[in-house]
Design a protein around this motif. Structure first.
Motif, PDB file in Angstrom:
ATOM      1  N   MET A  18       0.848  -1.200   0.000  1.00  0.00           N
ATOM      2  CA  MET A  18       0.000   0.000   0.000  1.00  0.00           C
ATOM      3  C   MET A  18       0.879   1.244   0.000  1.00  0.00           C
ATOM      4  O   MET A  18       1.748   1.398   0.839  1.00  0.00           O
ATOM      5  CB  MET A  18      -0.881  -0.027   1.262  1.00  0.00           C
ATOM      6  CG  MET A  18      -1.547   1.301   1.551  1.00  0.00           C
ATOM      7  SD  MET A  18      -3.305   1.138   1.777  1.00  0.00           S
ATOM      8  CE  MET A  18      -3.734   2.812   2.161  1.00  0.00           C
ATOM      9  N   PRO A  19       0.659   2.153  -0.957  1.00  0.00           N
ATOM     10  CA  PRO A  19       1.466   3.375  -0.986  1.00  0.00           C
ATOM     11  C   PRO A  19       1.189   4.245   0.235  1.00  0.00           C
ATOM     12  O   PRO A  19       0.104   4.218   0.801  1.00  0.00           O
ATOM     13  CB  PRO A  19       1.009   4.074  -2.272  1.00  0.00           C
ATOM     14  CG  PRO A  19      -0.277   3.432  -2.656  1.00  0.00           C
ATOM     15  CD  PRO A  19      -0.374   2.112  -1.982  1.00  0.00           C
ATOM     16  N   GLU A  20       2.216   4.954   0.622  1.00  0.00           N
ATOM     17  CA  GLU A  20       2.036   5.766   1.833  1.00  0.00           C
ATOM     18  C   GLU A  20       1.521   7.159   1.471  1.00  0.00           C
ATOM     19  O   GLU A  20       1.676   7.608   0.338  1.00  0.00           O
ATOM     20  CB  GLU A  20       3.375   5.891   2.547  1.00  0.00           C
ATOM     21  CG  GLU A  20       4.470   6.408   1.639  1.00  0.00           C
ATOM     22  CD  GLU A  20       5.827   6.012   2.174  1.00  0.00           C
ATOM     23  OE1 GLU A  20       6.318   6.741   3.014  1.00  0.00           O
ATOM     24  OE2 GLU A  20       6.354   4.960   1.762  1.00  0.00           O
ATOM     25  N   PRO A  21       0.898   7.794   2.455  1.00  0.00           N
ATOM     26  CA  PRO A  21       0.386   9.138   2.170  1.00  0.00           C
ATOM     27  C   PRO A  21       1.524  10.136   1.978  1.00  0.00           C
ATOM     28  O   PRO A  21       2.508  10.105   2.710  1.00  0.00           O
ATOM     29  CB  PRO A  21      -0.435   9.481   3.404  1.00  0.00           C
ATOM     30  CG  PRO A  21       0.010   8.539   4.459  1.00  0.00           C
ATOM     31  CD  PRO A  21       0.519   7.319   3.784  1.00  0.00           C
ATOM     32  N   ILE A  22       1.392  10.995   0.977  1.00  0.00           N
ATOM     33  CA  ILE A  22       2.391  12.037   0.762  1.00  0.00           C
ATOM     34  C   ILE A  22       1.904  13.349   1.362  1.00  0.00           C
ATOM     35  O   ILE A  22       2.661  14.118   1.924  1.00  0.00           O
ATOM     36  CB  ILE A  22       2.708  12.188  -0.746  1.00  0.00           C
ATOM     37  CG1 ILE A  22       3.724  13.313  -0.985  1.00  0.00           C
ATOM     38  CG2 ILE A  22       1.466  12.434  -1.572  1.00  0.00           C
ATOM     39  CD1 ILE A  22       4.244  13.339  -2.398  1.00  0.00           C
ATOM     40  N   LEU A  23       0.568  13.548   1.288  1.00  0.00           N
ATOM     41  CA  LEU A  23       0.000  14.787   1.814  1.00  0.00           C
ATOM     42  C   LEU A  23      -1.048  14.454   2.860  1.00  0.00           C
ATOM     43  O   LEU A  23      -1.834  13.528   2.704  1.00  0.00           O
ATOM     44  CB  LEU A  23      -0.656  15.578   0.683  1.00  0.00           C
ATOM     45  CG  LEU A  23      -1.379  16.851   1.158  1.00  0.00           C
ATOM     46  CD1 LEU A  23      -0.446  18.028   1.117  1.00  0.00           C
ATOM     47  CD2 LEU A  23      -2.611  17.114   0.330  1.00  0.00           C
ATOM     48  N   LYS A  24      -1.011  15.222   3.938  1.00  0.00           N
ATOM     49  CA  LYS A  24      -2.013  15.017   4.986  1.00  0.00           C
ATOM     50  C   LYS A  24      -2.603  16.359   5.380  1.00  0.00           C
ATOM     51  O   LYS A  24      -1.864  17.326   5.602  1.00  0.00           O
ATOM     52  CB  LYS A  24      -1.351  14.414   6.229  1.00  0.00           C
ATOM     53  CG  LYS A  24      -1.365  12.927   6.304  1.00  0.00           C
ATOM     54  CD  LYS A  24      -0.945  12.540   7.710  1.00  0.00           C
ATOM     55  CE  LYS A  24      -0.523  11.082   7.745  1.00  0.00           C
ATOM     56  NZ  LYS A  24       0.049  10.754   9.060  1.00  0.00           N
ATOM     57  N   LEU A  25      -3.926  16.415   5.468  1.00  0.00           N
ATOM     58  CA  LEU A  25      -4.574  17.558   6.097  1.00  0.00           C
ATOM     59  C   LEU A  25      -5.121  17.062   7.423  1.00  0.00           C
ATOM     60  O   LEU A  25      -5.836  16.050   7.460  1.00  0.00           O
ATOM     61  CB  LEU A  25      -5.724  18.088   5.225  1.00  0.00           C
ATOM     62  CG  LEU A  25      -5.395  19.208   4.244  1.00  0.00           C
ATOM     63  CD1 LEU A  25      -4.449  18.710   3.169  1.00  0.00           C
ATOM     64  CD2 LEU A  25      -6.647  19.759   3.593  1.00  0.00           C
TER      65      LEU A  25
END
Lengths: 308, 335, 336
Positions: free
Chosen positions: C1-8
């Motif tokens: 599973m790809p990891e998050p690059i952007l988080k709000l």
């Protein structure tokens, strides 16, 4: 053809500006006001350029110091003195030519100063916003309500006769607020435009945004204001000179008028009174017409039609 | 010309043609030369039907609307053709005669409807004024009563009549504009991108409104839009425009169900849909041709997959696919 | 599973509006974003779908740091945006780019195409001389302006809207960013041109492996482009999931209302009609609960009108902010 040649950016920049200029010029010159303004200005330009010729022919044609040894009072036009002479036998025609040079010098340099100051301050205020904006605009308000002429008169009363460059400086320092207001509001609206935001997102510094993105877009407006400011600078200088606060070392049209008046020739020597008066009116008129015609070139409504 | 015979008189309906446009050409004088914005288009519209003109920006669809209204800008000019409205040629009419016709018989819902209302006048007053200009003998109370009726018709709450335009939302303004268009009981309404600036949900409501009104009042409608899905939603007949020409004309089912012109097909293929198989979108290559010096042959041939050499040389003729379906293309018979 | 690059993380943003002199609009606060949390995974195209005024553009502007959040945090690769200053901010600007909505406004009219596209490289001193020129040319070629030599010397007013938007894309991509916000890049363009822009965006992702936040009002465009989408309404996220899931099996009444409203000539049989929208707003109630309460046919007065539903998981990777998700309606194509 190699790449370097194809992307000579300076050349293409030049051709871009040339194309813009030609396009604007064609609109400009179709305007009767623009045509008349340019015609008159060329005439005055020729006069200013020609002002070096009479003193070179004969020292007695020097506008300030040359005196016709045979004449000691004001006489009307003659072959030797096309417009006549003033109260001490100086040639009026060469004074008139020299006056054109002074008018251009004063008008253009004062207007240039006004516009450089006004544009710089207007852009800074508009771009920085907040406190800087408030401070600069309050300063502008304060200066705007001060009557320039009165202030210069007070200075002259305090320090005696003012040098012509001092007068230019004072005009420049006093007339920028109007320009800066216009440039500020233009900057404010530019600042909201996405291409400025795009530059910010690309990481452009404030200086880069101001000089690369905002300035080229406000310069045409500055240029327009410059023509209007030339008009006001010339009138201010003429008024000062007429009131006796001009630079005693220069021959301006205002100065000529002052001499007519001071020596009591107001109603006796129309050949002396009329030429400088008419010249002042015409040169201010021609710059004004120039400005109006340029206004039409820069008018966004007009541009829109071209885009369609 | 066979374009006209294909478009008119063939529908076996008893309704009469309200509007017949024959070989209409309109252009604008520009610095670069005469721009032929509309070049020889023909269509007809029966009473109570709706025609959708669809095409991309610059295809001339707005110019068609403006010409029908007699509202061309000063540099615009009708260069040929006739516009028969109830048998009378609008092209020949003077500005005064057009003024009498405008709003009374042909009304328009403008593209920038948001700005069509005067911001410093109450909405009721503006609509009443539109009524009174065309029926000066009407007492003002009567006019205001009619405004009330119009508000009901377009589903605007009556108590909002007295408001100023800025107190309205975008959808309400659009409804008020529609009310204004209906004010003088016109026979024909031209709607130019009436919902472009609106959100999906409001757009849907306005479109439903327009459809219902058109059905109830038997008004004919010319609906101009760049959005295929909206045009398909509202119109009985579709005219696809490209570079100043009508390139395909027919009933909605024919044009979108069995598109023949390669431009129509390309337009449909470039459009993302919500259902059905998720397919690759195929953009149309190239740019639209210049309308100042349009190509002599088919105007789409530079961007067309099926173009042969002959396409760029000869002006294509209209081909009749069915009595109601015609195409301006030489190579479109195989579907 | 790809990891998050952007988080709000619980991001809120409020704008102060000035009142109108002629009454009507009072000075007030517009809540553009309210406690929005979301994650964008590396390499995906994430669609943020909403109507005008929903806060979708604000979210994009926060990410490219044209605005700052009022509360909450925005993180890219674990870095908190609000702490970035000076050199680190500049480095961030190189990695995150934006494509603006209006190509007629987003290019400086005084700069040639070459000057516009080369500027980001110059700012970040990524290349010079011949190499810099090659990079600009190849990027202009990549966005489909071919041959690039014939475009570089032109000025924006000499190009069509679609061509301008390609230049704007080239300007954003020339930095080879990790993350791009595309704010309704096709809403000003013709349909045939939109497809071109969509395909360029897909191509960019394939070629450079960038992550894209695609802001749009069009569910159809989102379906075509996006891997996952979030539906946003009045500053609240309503529904998050894969594009296919959200569009074909919408759970939130608002999403369903959006789908109902789309014109669907010829497709009516394939799309059920949900009927979740109230014709008129609910009268005589105050909207303190769910943002969609006033227009929601399915709403329960007691709960929906009083509480704001949180974005809760309803399946793997699927979130809905509704107390009664998927409740009623949508059962086959009734009506239409």
């Amino acid at each position: 053809m190699d790449n370097g040649e194809r992307f000579d950016t300076s050349r293409m920049k030049r051709s871009h500006w040339a194309a813009h200029f030609l396009e604007g010029w064609s609109v400009f010159i179709q305007n009767p006001l623009g045509k008349a303004g340019v015609g008159l200005l060329i005439l005055f330009g020729l006069m200013a350029a020609a002002s070096v010729i009479p003193p070179w022919i004969d020292p007695m044609y020097r506008p300030m110091t040359g005196v016709d040894p045979e004449i000691v009072r004001s006489v009307g036009p003659s072959l030797k003195h096309w417009l006549g002479t003033d109260f001490m036998g100086r040639d009026l025609f060469s004074q008139l030519l020299a006056g054109a040079r002074i008018a251009f010098m004063v008008g253009v340099s004062a207007a240039f100063m006004t516009v450089v100051l006004g544009t710089a301050i207007g852009m800074t205020a508009g771009y920085m916003g907040r406190t800087v904006d408030t401070l600069l605009m309050r300063l502008a308000d304060i200066i705007m309500v001060m009557p320039t002429l009165l202030f210069v008169l007070m200075l002259a009363a305090l320090f005696g006769q003012l040098n012509i460059w001092t007068i230019v400086l004072i005009i420049g320092l006093f007339r920028w607020p109007g320009v800066s207001r216009v440039i500020r509001s233009q900057t404010l609206s530019l600042k909201q435009r996405p291409f400025i935001e795009a530059a910010r997102v690309a990481g452009a510094s404030h200086l880069r945004i101001i000089f690369r993105h905002i300035m080229p877009n406000v310069l045409p407006l500055s240029f327009l204001y410059m023509t209007f400011r030339v008009t006001s600078a010339i009138t201010i200088e003429a008024a000062l000179a007429f009131l006796g606060f001009g630079d005693p070392g220069t021959v301006s049209w205002g100065m000529m008028l002052q001499w007519v008046w001071k020596t009591g020739h107001m109603f006796k020597a129309p050949y002396w009174l009329l030429p400088p008066g008419i010249c002042i009116s015409l040169i201010t008129l021609s710059f004004y017409m120039l400005g109006r015609a340029m206004d039409e070139v820069l008018d966004p409504r007009l541009r829109k039609e071209e885009d369609a | 010309m066979n374009a006209r015979t294909a478009g008119t008189g063939n529908r076996n309906s008893e309704a009469e043609d309200l509007l017949e446009v024959e070989d209409l050409s309109v252009g604008y004088r520009t610095k670069r030369g005469f721009m032929r914005a509309v070049d020889g288009i023909s269509f007809s519209l029966k009473k109570g039907r709706s025609l959708g003109l669809v095409g991309e920006s610059g295809c001339g669809k707005t110019t068609v609307g403006m010409t029908l209204m007699g509202l061309l800008p000063p540099n615009g000019e009708v260069r040929g053709g006739r516009i028969l409205f109830k048998g009378e040629d609008l092209v020949q009419k003077t500005e005064e005669e057009m003024q009498r016709l405008r709003w009374n018989e042909i009304a328009m819902i403008f593209q920038a409807a948001m700005n069509a209302l005067n911001p410093v006048q109450r909405v009721e007053k503006q609509i009443a004024e539109a009524i009174l200009t065309h029926a000066p003998d009407l007492p003002e109370e009567e006019a205001l009563r009619r405004v009330e009726g119009l508000f009901q018709m377009v589903n605007l709450p009556g108590e909002r009549m007295h408001d100023y335009p800025h107190q309205y939302s975008g959808g309400m303004k659009q409804r008020a504009i529609i009310a204004m268009a209906l004010a003088c009981n016109p026979d024909l309404i031209i709607a130019d991108e009436p919902t472009t600036a609106l959100d999906v949900i409001v757009q849907h409501q306005i479109l439903e409104e327009i459809k219902a009104l058109q059905d109830d009042l038997g008004i004919s409608l010319i609906f101009i839009s760049h959005d295929i899905s909206i045009v398909a939603d509202v119109s009985h007949d579709i005219g696809v425009m490209y570079a100043g020409q009508l390139v395909e004309y027919g009933s909605r089912e024919e044009v979108f169900g069995d598109p023949r012109h390669y431009y129509t097909r390309a337009l449909l293929a470039s459009y993302p849909t919500l259902a059905g198989e998720k397919r690759d979108l195929v953009p149309i290559p190239g740019e639209t041709p210049s309308l100042v010096a349009p190509p002599s042959g088919c105007r789409f041939c530079d961007r067309c997959d099926a173009a042969a050499e002959a396409c760029s040389l000869e002006r294509p003729d209209w081909l009749e696919i069915s009595p109601t379906h015609r195409v301006l293309c030489a190579r479109c018979l195989s579907s | 599973m790809p990891e998050p690059i952007l988080k709000l993380e619980e991001v809120s943003k409020t704008y102060r509006t000035k009142g109108s002199m002629f009454g009507g609009r009072a000075a007030g606060l517009v809540k553009a974003l309210q406690c929005v949390s979301l994650e964008v995974l590396k390499g995906e195209i994430f669609g943020l779908v909403g109507e005008s005024g929903s806060g979708k553009t604000t979210a994009g502007r926060l990410i490219v740091k044209l605005e700052s959040p009022e509360s909450g945090r925005v993180l890219l690769n674990g870095e908190v945006l609000s702490t970035l200053r000076g050199r680190r901010l500049k480095a961030y600007r190189r990695r995150v780019q934006m494509i603006f909505q209006d190509p007629y406004q987003s290019l400086n009219p005084q700069l040639s195409i070459y000057e516009s596209v080369v500027e980001p490289i110059t700012i970040h001193r990524l290349a010079a001389g011949r190499e810099r020129m090659e990079r600009v040319l190849s990027m202009i070629q990549t966005v489909g302006l071919s041959p690039p030599e014939s475009f570089v010397n032109r000025y924006p007013h000499q190009l069509s809207g679609g061509q301008r938007q390609r230049v704007a894309i080239a300007r954003a991509m020339v930095l080879e960013p990790d993350f791009v916000v595309a704010d309704e890049p096709t809403s000003m363009l013709d349909a045939s041109y939109s497809a071109k822009i969509f395909n360029i965006i897909l191509e960019m992702r394939k070629r450079f492996g960038i992550t894209i936040l695609f802001i749009t009002h069009s569910l159809a465009a989102a379906r075509y482009l996006c891997d996952r989408i979030a539906v946003i309404y009045r500053g609240h996220l309503m529904e998050v999931g894969t594009a296919a899931e959200v569009i074909h099996h919408p759970l939130h009444p608002y999403t369903r209302a959006l789908i109902d409203a789309l014109p669907k000539f010829g497709l009516a049989e394939q799309i059920p009609r949900y009927n979740t929208l109230l014709e008129e707003e609910r009268a005589g109630v105050e909207a303190v609960g769910c943002p969609f309460f006033m227009r929601c046919r399915k709403a329960h007065r007691t709960q929906c009108g009083r509480e704001v539903p949180g974005l809760e998981p309803v399946g793997p990777g699927r979130f809905v902010a509704c107390f009664f998700p998927g409740n009623g309606g949508g059962a086959g194509g009734k009506g239409s």
